[in-house]
Design a protein around this motif. Structure first.
Motif, PDB file in Angstrom:
ATOM      1  N   TYR A 147      44.515  84.359   9.465  1.00 31.30           N
ATOM      2  CA  TYR A 147      45.769  83.696   9.070  1.00 31.30           C
ATOM      3  C   TYR A 147      46.953  84.141   9.930  1.00 31.30           C
ATOM      4  O   TYR A 147      47.745  83.309  10.390  1.00 31.30           O
ATOM      5  CB  TYR A 147      46.041  83.984   7.590  1.00 31.30           C
ATOM      6  CG  TYR A 147      47.428  83.635   7.129  1.00 31.30           C
ATOM      7  CD1 TYR A 147      47.805  82.312   6.906  1.00 31.30           C
ATOM      8  CD2 TYR A 147      48.374  84.639   6.901  1.00 31.30           C
ATOM      9  CE1 TYR A 147      49.086  81.992   6.474  1.00 31.30           C
ATOM     10  CE2 TYR A 147      49.651  84.336   6.470  1.00 31.30           C
ATOM     11  CZ  TYR A 147      50.003  83.012   6.263  1.00 31.30           C
ATOM     12  OH  TYR A 147      51.274  82.702   5.836  1.00 31.30           O
ATOM     13  N   LEU A 195      48.545  69.431   7.161  1.00 29.84           N
ATOM     14  CA  LEU A 195      48.194  70.414   6.138  1.00 29.84           C
ATOM     15  C   LEU A 195      47.767  69.736   4.842  1.00 29.84           C
ATOM     16  O   LEU A 195      46.849  70.200   4.164  1.00 29.84           O
ATOM     17  CB  LEU A 195      49.377  71.354   5.879  1.00 29.84           C
ATOM     18  CG  LEU A 195      49.601  72.427   6.946  1.00 29.84           C
ATOM     19  CD1 LEU A 195      50.882  73.200   6.691  1.00 29.84           C
ATOM     20  CD2 LEU A 195      48.417  73.396   6.991  1.00 29.84           C
ATOM     21  N   SER A 219      49.882  71.966  -1.995  1.00 25.63           N
ATOM     22  CA  SER A 219      50.526  73.267  -2.175  1.00 25.63           C
ATOM     23  C   SER A 219      51.853  73.138  -2.903  1.00 25.63           C
ATOM     24  O   SER A 219      52.188  73.947  -3.777  1.00 25.63           O
ATOM     25  CB  SER A 219      50.755  73.942  -0.827  1.00 25.63           C
ATOM     26  OG  SER A 219      49.544  74.362  -0.248  1.00 25.63           O
ATOM     27  N   LYS A 253      56.633  87.866   1.494  1.00 24.26           N
ATOM     28  CA  LYS A 253      56.228  86.469   1.268  1.00 24.26           C
ATOM     29  C   LYS A 253      55.279  86.350   0.091  1.00 24.26           C
ATOM     30  O   LYS A 253      54.334  87.118  -0.043  1.00 24.26           O
ATOM     31  CB  LYS A 253      55.558  85.913   2.532  1.00 24.26           C
ATOM     32  CG  LYS A 253      54.927  84.534   2.321  1.00 24.26           C
ATOM     33  CD  LYS A 253      54.279  84.017   3.569  1.00 24.26           C
ATOM     34  CE  LYS A 253      53.392  82.812   3.287  1.00 24.26           C
ATOM     35  NZ  LYS A 253      54.119  81.683   2.687  1.00 24.26           N
ATOM     36  N   PHE A 286      49.381  78.746   3.874  1.00 19.55           N
ATOM     37  CA  PHE A 286      50.544  78.220   4.581  1.00 19.55           C
ATOM     38  C   PHE A 286      51.544  77.552   3.636  1.00 19.55           C
ATOM     39  O   PHE A 286      52.710  77.366   3.985  1.00 19.55           O
ATOM     40  CB  PHE A 286      50.098  77.231   5.665  1.00 19.55           C
ATOM     41  CG  PHE A 286      49.417  77.876   6.828  1.00 19.55           C
ATOM     42  CD1 PHE A 286      50.136  78.623   7.748  1.00 19.55           C
ATOM     43  CD2 PHE A 286      48.045  77.763   6.993  1.00 19.55           C
ATOM     44  CE1 PHE A 286      49.508  79.228   8.821  1.00 19.55           C
ATOM     45  CE2 PHE A 286      47.400  78.361   8.071  1.00 19.55           C
ATOM     46  CZ  PHE A 286      48.133  79.097   8.992  1.00 19.55           C
ATOM     47  N   ASP A 287      51.086  77.165   2.434  1.00 24.40           N
ATOM     48  CA  ASP A 287      51.981  76.523   1.457  1.00 24.40           C
ATOM     49  C   ASP A 287      52.736  75.355   2.078  1.00 24.40           C
ATOM     50  O   ASP A 287      53.915  75.129   1.770  1.00 24.40           O
ATOM     51  CB  ASP A 287      52.987  77.538   0.886  1.00 24.40           C
ATOM     52  CG  ASP A 287      52.392  78.390  -0.224  1.00 24.40           C
ATOM     53  OD1 ASP A 287      51.527  77.887  -0.956  1.00 24.40           O
ATOM     54  OD2 ASP A 287      52.784  79.564  -0.339  1.00 24.40           O
ATOM     55  N   GLY A 288      52.075  74.595   2.954  1.00 27.44           N
ATOM     56  CA  GLY A 288      52.798  73.568   3.690  1.00 27.44           C
ATOM     57  C   GLY A 288      52.453  72.145   3.355  1.00 27.44           C
ATOM     58  O   GLY A 288      53.175  71.226   3.760  1.00 27.44           O
ATOM     59  N   ARG A 340      52.270  79.031  13.131  1.00 34.11           N
ATOM     60  CA  ARG A 340      52.921  78.531  11.922  1.00 34.11           C
ATOM     61  C   ARG A 340      53.215  77.042  12.080  1.00 34.11           C
ATOM     62  O   ARG A 340      53.886  76.635  13.033  1.00 34.11           O
ATOM     63  CB  ARG A 340      54.252  79.249  11.657  1.00 34.11           C
ATOM     64  CG  ARG A 340      54.196  80.767  11.598  1.00 34.11           C
ATOM     65  CD  ARG A 340      53.305  81.269  10.491  1.00 34.11           C
ATOM     66  NE  ARG A 340      51.978  81.621  11.008  1.00 34.11           N
ATOM     67  CZ  ARG A 340      51.044  82.209  10.304  1.00 34.11           C
ATOM     68  NH1 ARG A 340      51.264  82.509   9.050  1.00 34.11           N
ATOM     69  NH2 ARG A 340      49.879  82.486  10.832  1.00 34.11           N
ATOM     70  N   PRO A 341      52.727  76.193  11.205  1.00 33.75           N
ATOM     71  CA  PRO A 341      52.998  74.752  11.324  1.00 33.75           C
ATOM     72  C   PRO A 341      54.457  74.437  11.021  1.00 33.75           C
ATOM     73  O   PRO A 341      55.082  75.110  10.196  1.00 33.75           O
ATOM     74  CB  PRO A 341      52.070  74.143  10.272  1.00 33.75           C
ATOM     75  CG  PRO A 341      51.866  75.233   9.270  1.00 33.75           C
ATOM     76  CD  PRO A 341      51.889  76.518  10.050  1.00 33.75           C
TER      77      PRO A 341
END
Length: 382
Positions: free
Chosen positions: A211, A225, A270, A5, A264-266, A216-217
């Motif tokens: 983390y 987020l 992001s 990832k 999370f890049d969500g 995980r969202p």
């Protein structure tokens, strides 16, 4: 969780903060380089440490068979080639200063003296300049003070990972608490640079352990987020632009929380940071960070030569700092933008021909001992 990832927004942060540190060192009268954010951008080096600890834990922390030799080779060839290349450039620049001084050119200090003394070359080559009170951490390529700390912190990380696998989280926490306590107590035995690096790097390691334990969202939680990302950026801005006694201590938890949120890049922020332009700067971040001092040196020297030729003070000293000043705010902003562009162009060259060459050689050497692993392909630390 997959080791492969990529943390796209964090990569972009690295590029933006490398540019910010460069603007902190560039002084152009009345231009955007004088914005409050950039006048306090030195604190972003702390973010680099936190991010490096986070990413290295991602790359190596879950490895069932950690091989120190591979780690040592890949990390060395990740950092050392560009560092040594830029050290050589600074030695050549100092030779140029020496020749110019012989022709009557006036500089802030004598060539090959002070932080450019020949005695500082070997400590810099060995990345020891920030670990001892006997050397100047800002000698020659001054941004490399943090690379000095980071390199040997990598090795401490690897040692703990190899011998304390079961209690490593406690080891990270102990390193952070001891380093922060010594900073608070005004320690004089260890260098402040080493304590900062250890505290922030292992904060990153702890941030990663948090983390991986968080749920995980899903896509329906993008709004949550996004809200967290906006709040994190607002808090970071307030934190950065204000000076207070505990700022260096609080940088550890503040940046640790920000890294976890954006990992999370969500959120919408992001997604913006994941765009190609920001990612491009992230890819060049290490080169931007290590080359900008030499580029600024050349630009300032050119202004000083022009001042001598034309008799106009376009490189004034203000409160002990050398500024660039063409006497016009729009022109000064243009000069600042051109310098940024020049740094990026130089960084594109060093990334392609120095960084990538060094990394390829490191992977080849590491793979002579065993088959490559996903962790060895990580190239995100600065």
């Amino acid at each position: 969780m997959r080791v492969e990832k990529r943390f796209h927004s964090l990569d972009s942060f690295r590029g933006l903060m490398a540019i910010s540190v460069m603007l902190y060192h560039l002084r152009v009268s009345g231009s955007f380089t004088e914005w409050l954010l950039f006048r306090h951008a030195e604190i972003f080096v702390s973010f680099f440490f936190v991010l490096s600890g986070f990413v290295l834990m991602h790359a190596y922390g879950s490895s069932a068979q950690f091989i120190f030799r591979k780690f040592f080779i890949t990390r060395t060839f990740r950092l050392l080639p560009l560092h040594l290349f830029m050290l050589a450039i600074f030695i050549l620049l100092e030779c140029g200063r020496y020749m110019a001084a012989q022709k009557g050119m006036d500089f802030n200090n004598e060539p090959f003296s002070g932080k450019f003394a020949p005695s500082e070359i070997l400590p810099n080559a060995l990345l020891l300049q920030s670990w001892t009170h006997l050397t100047n951490p800002l000698s020659f390529n001054y941004p490399s003070w943090s690379i000095s700390i980071e390199y040997y912190t990598y090795m401490i990380f690897a040692l703990i990972l190899g011998i304390a696998f079961g209690i490593r989280t406690w080891a990270w926490a102990t390193m952070v608490l001891v380093a922060l306590a010594l900073m608070y107590a005004g320690n004089t035995f260890f260098t402040i640079e080493s304590l900062r690096g250890l505290a922030y790097f292992f904060t990153g390691c702890l941030a990663y352990t948090v983390y991986v334990k968080l749920p995980r969202p899903n896509q329906t939680q993008t709004w949550l987020l996004t809200t967290l990302e906006v709040l994190a950026l607002a808090a970071a801005l307030v934190f950065v632009v204000n000076d207070f006694a505990a700022k260096q201590l609080l940088a550890s938890p503040v940046f640790g929380v920000i890294v976890v949120i954006f990992a999370f890049d969500g959120g919408s922020v992001s997604r913006l940071l994941a765009r190609r332009g920001f990612g491009f700067l992230g890819k060049l971040s290490y080169s931007i960070y290590l080359t900008h001092a030499a580029v600024l040196f050349c630009v300032v020297s050119a202004f000083m030569v022009a001042r001598k030729i034309f008799g106009v003070d376009i490189a004034p000293m203000i409160d002990g700092t050398r500024y660039l000043d063409l006497g016009n705010v729009p022109l000064n902003n243009l000069i600042a933008l051109l310098v940024v562009g020049l740094v990026v162009l130089v960084s594109m060259f060093t990334y392609r021909y120095v960084e990538m060459t060094g990394q390829s050689l490191g992977r080849a050497l590491a793979n002579n001992t065993a088959h490559s692993s996903p962790a060895l392909r990580s190239d995100t630390e600065i």
